[in-house]
Each structure stands twice: as structure tokens, then as C-alpha cells.
Design a protein around this motif. Structure first.
Motif, PDB file in Angstrom:
ATOM      1  N   TYR A  68       0.770  -1.057   0.025  1.00  0.00           N
ATOM      2  CA  TYR A  68      -0.027  -0.036  -0.031  1.00  0.00           C
ATOM      3  C   TYR A  68       0.909   1.070  -0.097  1.00  0.00           C
ATOM      4  N   LEU A  69       1.834   1.387   1.005  1.00  0.00           N
ATOM      5  CA  LEU A  69       2.727   2.520   1.126  1.00  0.00           C
ATOM      6  C   LEU A  69       3.469   2.657  -0.248  1.00  0.00           C
ATOM      7  N   ASN A  70       3.991   1.572  -0.759  1.00  0.00           N
ATOM      8  CA  ASN A  70       4.896   1.854  -1.971  1.00  0.00           C
ATOM      9  C   ASN A  70       4.123   1.989  -3.028  1.00  0.00           C
ATOM     10  N   SER A  71       2.728   1.593  -3.246  1.00  0.00           N
ATOM     11  CA  SER A  71       1.805   1.995  -4.306  1.00  0.00           C
ATOM     12  C   SER A  71       1.589   3.784  -4.291  1.00  0.00           C
ATOM     13  N   VAL A  72       1.341   4.132  -3.008  1.00  0.00           N
ATOM     14  CA  VAL A  72       1.093   5.373  -2.960  1.00  0.00           C
ATOM     15  C   VAL A  72       2.521   6.404  -3.324  1.00  0.00           C
ATOM     16  N   ASN A 108     -11.806 -10.303  -0.157  1.00  0.00           N
ATOM     17  CA  ASN A 108     -12.624 -10.499  -1.269  1.00  0.00           C
ATOM     18  C   ASN A 108     -12.794  -9.268  -2.055  1.00  0.00           C
ATOM     19  N   ARG A 109     -14.001  -9.573  -2.993  1.00  0.00           N
ATOM     20  CA  ARG A 109     -13.909  -8.393  -4.027  1.00  0.00           C
ATOM     21  C   ARG A 109     -14.460  -6.952  -3.387  1.00  0.00           C
ATOM     22  N   SER A 110     -15.147  -7.210  -2.372  1.00  0.00           N
ATOM     23  CA  SER A 110     -15.917  -6.186  -1.698  1.00  0.00           C
ATOM     24  C   SER A 110     -14.756  -5.221  -0.958  1.00  0.00           C
ATOM     25  N   THR A 111     -13.858  -5.996  -0.493  1.00  0.00           N
ATOM     26  CA  THR A 111     -12.859  -5.175   0.122  1.00  0.00           C
ATOM     27  C   THR A 111     -11.632  -4.429  -0.565  1.00  0.00           C
ATOM     28  N   LEU A 112     -11.653  -4.916  -1.975  1.00  0.00           N
ATOM     29  CA  LEU A 112     -10.788  -4.086  -3.036  1.00  0.00           C
ATOM     30  C   LEU A 112     -11.110  -2.781  -3.218  1.00  0.00           C
ATOM     31  N   LEU A 113     -12.363  -2.663  -3.344  1.00  0.00           N
ATOM     32  CA  LEU A 113     -12.990  -1.028  -3.828  1.00  0.00           C
ATOM     33  C   LEU A 113     -12.433  -0.043  -2.719  1.00  0.00           C
ATOM     34  N   PRO A 114     -12.712  -0.243  -1.382  1.00  0.00           N
ATOM     35  CA  PRO A 114     -12.093   0.865  -0.348  1.00  0.00           C
ATOM     36  C   PRO A 114     -10.618   0.941  -0.270  1.00  0.00           C
ATOM     37  N   TRP A 115      -9.953  -0.015  -0.542  1.00  0.00           N
ATOM     38  CA  TRP A 115      -8.484  -0.245  -0.508  1.00  0.00           C
ATOM     39  C   TRP A 115      -7.919   0.762  -2.049  1.00  0.00           C
ATOM     40  N   ALA A 116      -8.485   0.634  -3.076  1.00  0.00           N
ATOM     41  CA  ALA A 116      -8.188   1.146  -4.124  1.00  0.00           C
ATOM     42  C   ALA A 116      -8.636   2.639  -3.991  1.00  0.00           C
ATOM     43  N   ASN A 117      -9.899   3.008  -3.208  1.00  0.00           N
ATOM     44  CA  ASN A 117     -10.329   4.277  -3.171  1.00  0.00           C
ATOM     45  C   ASN A 117      -9.299   5.098  -2.143  1.00  0.00           C
ATOM     46  N   SER A 118      -9.011   4.270  -1.076  1.00  0.00           N
ATOM     47  CA  SER A 118      -7.853   4.966  -0.131  1.00  0.00           C
ATOM     48  C   SER A 118      -6.651   5.244  -0.884  1.00  0.00           C
ATOM     49  N   LEU A 119      -6.071   4.270  -1.822  1.00  0.00           N
ATOM     50  CA  LEU A 119      -4.894   4.443  -2.536  1.00  0.00           C
ATOM     51  C   LEU A 119      -4.904   5.731  -3.315  1.00  0.00           C
ATOM     52  N   ILE A 120      -6.118   5.906  -3.856  1.00  0.00           N
ATOM     53  CA  ILE A 120      -5.953   7.235  -4.901  1.00  0.00           C
ATOM     54  C   ILE A 120      -6.175   8.199  -4.038  1.00  0.00           C
ATOM     55  N   ILE A 121      -6.966   8.446  -3.151  1.00  0.00           N
ATOM     56  CA  ILE A 121      -7.037   9.507  -2.140  1.00  0.00           C
ATOM     57  C   ILE A 121      -5.753  10.036  -1.655  1.00  0.00           C
ATOM     58  N   ASN A 122      -4.952   9.101  -0.979  1.00  0.00           N
ATOM     59  CA  ASN A 122      -3.793   9.382  -0.598  1.00  0.00           C
ATOM     60  C   ASN A 122      -2.741   9.920  -1.452  1.00  0.00           C
ATOM     61  N   PHE A 131      -3.492  13.345  -2.287  1.00  0.00           N
ATOM     62  CA  PHE A 131      -3.142  14.192  -1.354  1.00  0.00           C
ATOM     63  C   PHE A 131      -1.670  14.815  -1.445  1.00  0.00           C
ATOM     64  N   LEU A 132      -0.586  13.518  -1.772  1.00  0.00           N
ATOM     65  CA  LEU A 132       0.686  14.160  -1.913  1.00  0.00           C
ATOM     66  C   LEU A 132       0.893  14.812  -3.143  1.00  0.00           C
ATOM     67  N   ILE A 133       0.000  14.558  -4.168  1.00  0.00           N
ATOM     68  CA  ILE A 133       0.239  15.398  -5.475  1.00  0.00           C
ATOM     69  C   ILE A 133      -0.284  16.765  -5.047  1.00  0.00           C
ATOM     70  N   GLN A 134      -1.432  16.901  -4.640  1.00  0.00           N
ATOM     71  CA  GLN A 134      -1.966  18.561  -4.125  1.00  0.00           C
ATOM     72  C   GLN A 134      -0.974  19.086  -3.256  1.00  0.00           C
ATOM     73  N   TYR A 135      -0.400  18.427  -2.120  1.00  0.00           N
ATOM     74  CA  TYR A 135       0.852  19.118  -1.390  1.00  0.00           C
ATOM     75  C   TYR A 135       1.696  19.614  -2.034  1.00  0.00           C
ATOM     76  N   ASP A 136       2.332  18.683  -2.965  1.00  0.00           N
ATOM     77  CA  ASP A 136       3.289  19.175  -3.798  1.00  0.00           C
ATOM     78  C   ASP A 136       3.102  20.472  -4.755  1.00  0.00           C
ATOM     79  N   MET A 137       1.922  20.319  -5.258  1.00  0.00           N
ATOM     80  CA  MET A 137       1.752  21.568  -6.367  1.00  0.00           C
ATOM     81  C   MET A 137       1.203  22.700  -5.566  1.00  0.00           C
ATOM     82  N   GLN A 138       0.787  22.471  -4.367  1.00  0.00           N
ATOM     83  CA  GLN A 138       0.693  23.795  -3.292  1.00  0.00           C
ATOM     84  C   GLN A 138       1.988  24.665  -2.930  1.00  0.00           C
TER      85      GLN A 138
END
Length: 390
Positions: free
Chosen positions: A260-264, A364-378, A381-388
Motif C-alpha cells: 500500500y505505502l509503496n503504491s502511494v 474478497n472483491r468487496s474489500t478491494l474497492l475501499p482499498w483502491a479508493n484509499s490508495l487514490i485519495i492518499n 493528497f501527496l500530489i496536491q501538497y506538492d503542487m501547493q
């Protein structure tokens, strides 16, 4: 293909011994395991040397600053956090292996008995095992090639040791996930055989002729015996799956955090390569090509991992659907066969199949969507902080 799978298993074992991940010996001719003094000393020595070099290079910053001269402060923090947490995750996973070594030996013996009693199951998962090993090795080879190309101007023995330690860390992560995948694949192949046999039993049951009473009763008893074998084997497979999840739950937990951390961090770093072109202006085109190939193999490898787990759940769901077809069978089946169907159906309903970790997290597949959503949000967040701020 069978020989290819055999060589893949050999490579996984010897690579595990070489990196210190496997801290016991396996006789590849008989499959018997032994906890020996030599295996213990070697595994402990390799792991101590590896983590000493890793912490020295990470905390000393020398290896990092040679690659990030043109990076801003956020890049250095992200890279440092990714590196330290990746090391800690693998360290915790290896420590858990020492505490549960006897459990790992018993688990391996259980899978050896499963293979010996059902060797044809491997034919249903050989392509997945071969693809998994290929992708894992490809990511490691590409990673070391990219590192050598980038730092070839500064290459020293000190730097080579640093690259070796980082690649060894990747190898350990891949080996842990590969071992778990092979175990799941073995169970998956056995489930496929059970579903195939269950379809045959249902088909033969539908073709029974009640008028021929003696033959009818004999066939019903024979089908009931086969159904009892399926029920017993399925119960053993489910118990083995639960033991596998409990044995690997600590390692899977730390590997999930590492992924997770390395993907972010990787998403943010790829964004930075596009924004700060001066960071990569000295890199040859081959690094870009190799980097694209690396990410393709990396994410295909992740897809293989998820597919293996999800397909096992799907196979169990398919078994439940097959058992529901018993309602359209003859209404006057023999009592012995009726009792076998009832017992198997009750067992499946009483013990639902779930891949749980720590008794809470379910794969299971139902846990994959929240994980992917959290990955994209974080990542955003890093990209937004960098741009600001930069």
C-alpha cells in the motif's frame, strides 16, 4: 508444463533458502522437512547481514542522495518513509517466521500430503504458478537493471551492496507472496476436481431409474459414498485454508502495508517525473523503457495474486450452486443418498468459506474497492501538497 512447475517450485525453495526466508530444510526427493542447526544459523546470519546493510544505507542517506540530488524535500521524505517502512514490514514478517517456524513446517507437511493424495490437482493451476514465478523474477531483474543503469557513473562496491540489499528485500517480499499463492493454487486445483466430481454425481443421480429397485439402491449407495468423500475432502480443504490464513496472517498484514505505502509513493514519484523533468534528464531512454516494463510486470503480478484468491472463493460459491441443484433431483432417492446430500449441504451452510486475517479482515472483491479508493485519495493528497508548496 509439469516440468516447468517443478522447476518453479525448486527455484522458490532454493531462493528462499538463499535469502534466509526458509529457515528449515526440505528433502526434495521425499518432501520431508527438518529443522537443522545449519539451516537455523545460515538463515539468521543472512538476515542479520541484510538488515544491517539496509539500515546503514537508508539511514546514512548516501545511496538516496546520489539518486535524488535534484529532488525537493517532499521527495526525500516520501522516499525515506517508503524505504524505512518497507524494511520494517519485511523485518516484522521475518520475525514472525521465527516464532512460528514449527507451524510452517506442519503446514508444509499438510500440503505435501494433499499433493500426494491428489497429484492431478496441480494440472489445474500450473499456468498460474508459472506466470506468478515469471512475473516475480521479472520485477526483480528489471529493478536491479534499472538501478545499475542509473548509478553506473557512481558504481562502487559500497553501492553494489546497497543495490543487492534492496533487491534482496524485494525478493523476500515476492517469495512470501509466491509461497502463499502456490498454497492457494494447490487448494484451488483440489476444489476444481471436487466440483468436477460433484457435477458427475448430480448427472448420474438424475439418470437413475427407480423402477429397477436393486440396481437403484446399489447405485444410490455408491453415489452416497462418493459424495461423502467430497464432503470430507472439502472439510479438510477448508480447514487447511483456515490454517494457511492464520499462519500467514502476520506476514500478509505487513506485506499489505508495504504494498500500500509503496503504491502511494510510486504514484506520487511517477507524477513527479512528469512535473520535474530535470530529475530524469540525465537518465537514458532505456531506463524509461525498463521502468514501464517494471510497472507492467508489477501490476500484472498483483492481479495474479488477487485472481488466485478470488477464484478460490468463486469455486466454493460454484460448489454451493451445484448443491442447490439437488432440489431438481428425483423425489424418491434412496435414504442413504438423501442423508449424504443433507449432511453435505448442512456442513457447507454451517461453515461458510471465508479467507479471514486476524478474524476481522476478509479477502474478497468487496474489500478491494475501499482499498483502491484509499490508495487514490492518499496519492492525490501527496500530489496536491506538492503542487501547493513546490
Amino acid at each position: 508444463m509439469a516440468d516447468l512447475v517443478k522447476w518453479c517450485l525448486y527455484i522458490v525453495y532454493y531462493y528462499g533458502r538463499f535469502t534466509g526466508l526458509v529457515n528449515f530444510e526440505i528433502d526434495l526427493k521425499t518432501g520431508r522437512t527438518r529443522v537443522t542447526k545449519w539451516a537455523t544459523i545460515y538463515a539468521a546470519f543472512v538476515q542479520i547481514i541484510l538488515f544491517t546493510i539496509l539500515f546503514y544505507h537508508t539511514l546514512g542517506i548516501r545511496f538516496i542522495t546520489s539518486m535524488w540530488v535534484k529532488a525537493n524535500l517532499l521527495h526525500e521524505y516520501v522516499f525515506m518513509i517508503m524505504s524505512v517502512l518497507r524494511i520494517l514490514c519485511v523485518l516484522m514478517a521475518l520475525i514472525s517466521r521465527w516464532f512460528m517456524r514449527r507451524r510452517f513446517v506442519r503446514l508444509f507437511n499438510s500440503f505435501r500430503r494433499l499433493f500426494q493424495s491428489n497429484p492431478e490437482a496441480i494440472q489445474y493451476c500450473r499456468m498460474g504458478i508459472a506466470a506468478k514465478c515469471l512475473c516475480s523474477k521479472a520485477t526483480e531483474i528489471l529493478q536491479v537493471t534499472i538501478a545499475l543503469v542509473i548509478v553506473k557513473k557512481y558504481l562502487t562496491i559500497h553501492l553494489v551492496l546497497g543495490i543487492w540489499s534492496v533487491v534482496s528485500l524485494t525478493a523476500i517480499i515476492n517469495l512470501i507472496i509466491t509461497q502463499y499463492y502456490i498454497a492457494i493454487a494447490n487448494i484451488r486445483g483440489s476444489y476444481m476436481l471436487l466440483n468436477k466430481e460433484l457435477r458427475l454425481i448430480l448427472s448420474e443421480t438424475q439418470s437413475l431409474i427407480p423402477n429397477r429397485r436393486g440396481v437403484f439402491v446399489t447405485k444410490c449407495c455408491h453415489l452416497a459414498d462418493r459424495l461423502d468423500i467430497i464432503a470430507r475432502t472439502q472439510s479438510e480443504l477448508q480447514d487447511l485454508t483456515d490454517r494457511l490464513s492464520k499462519t500467514y496472517e502476520v506476514q500478509i498484514f505487513w506485506m499489505a502495508i508495504s504494498y500500500y505505502l509503496n503504491s502511494v509513493g510510486s504514484i506520487y514519484i511517477m507524477f513527479s517525473f512528469g512535473k520535474y523533468k530535470n530529475m530524469v534528464e540525465d537518465w537514458p531512454l532505456s531506463v524509461v523503457v525498463l521502468g514501464v516494463a517494471y510497472f507492467l510486470f508489477f501490476y500484472f503480478d498483483n492481479w495474479i495474486n488477487m485472481y488466485g484468491v478470488f477464484e478460490l472463493s468463486d469455486l466454493h460459491a460454484e460448489m454451493l450452486i451445484l448443491m442447490e441443484q439437488r432440489t431438481v433431483l428425483l423425489p424418491c432417492l434412496d435414504n442413504r443418498l438423501e442423508a449424504a446430500f443433507d449432511s453435505f449441504g448442512l456442513s457447507l451452510a454451517r461453515n461458510p468459506f471465508k479467507l479471514r486475517f486476524f478474524g476481522v479482515f476478509e479477502a474478497n472483491r468487496s474489500t478491494l474497492l475501499p482499498w483502491a479508493n484509499s490508495l487514490i485519495i492518499n496519492s492525490l493528497f501527496l500530489i496536491q501538497y506538492d503542487m501547493q508548496n513546490f
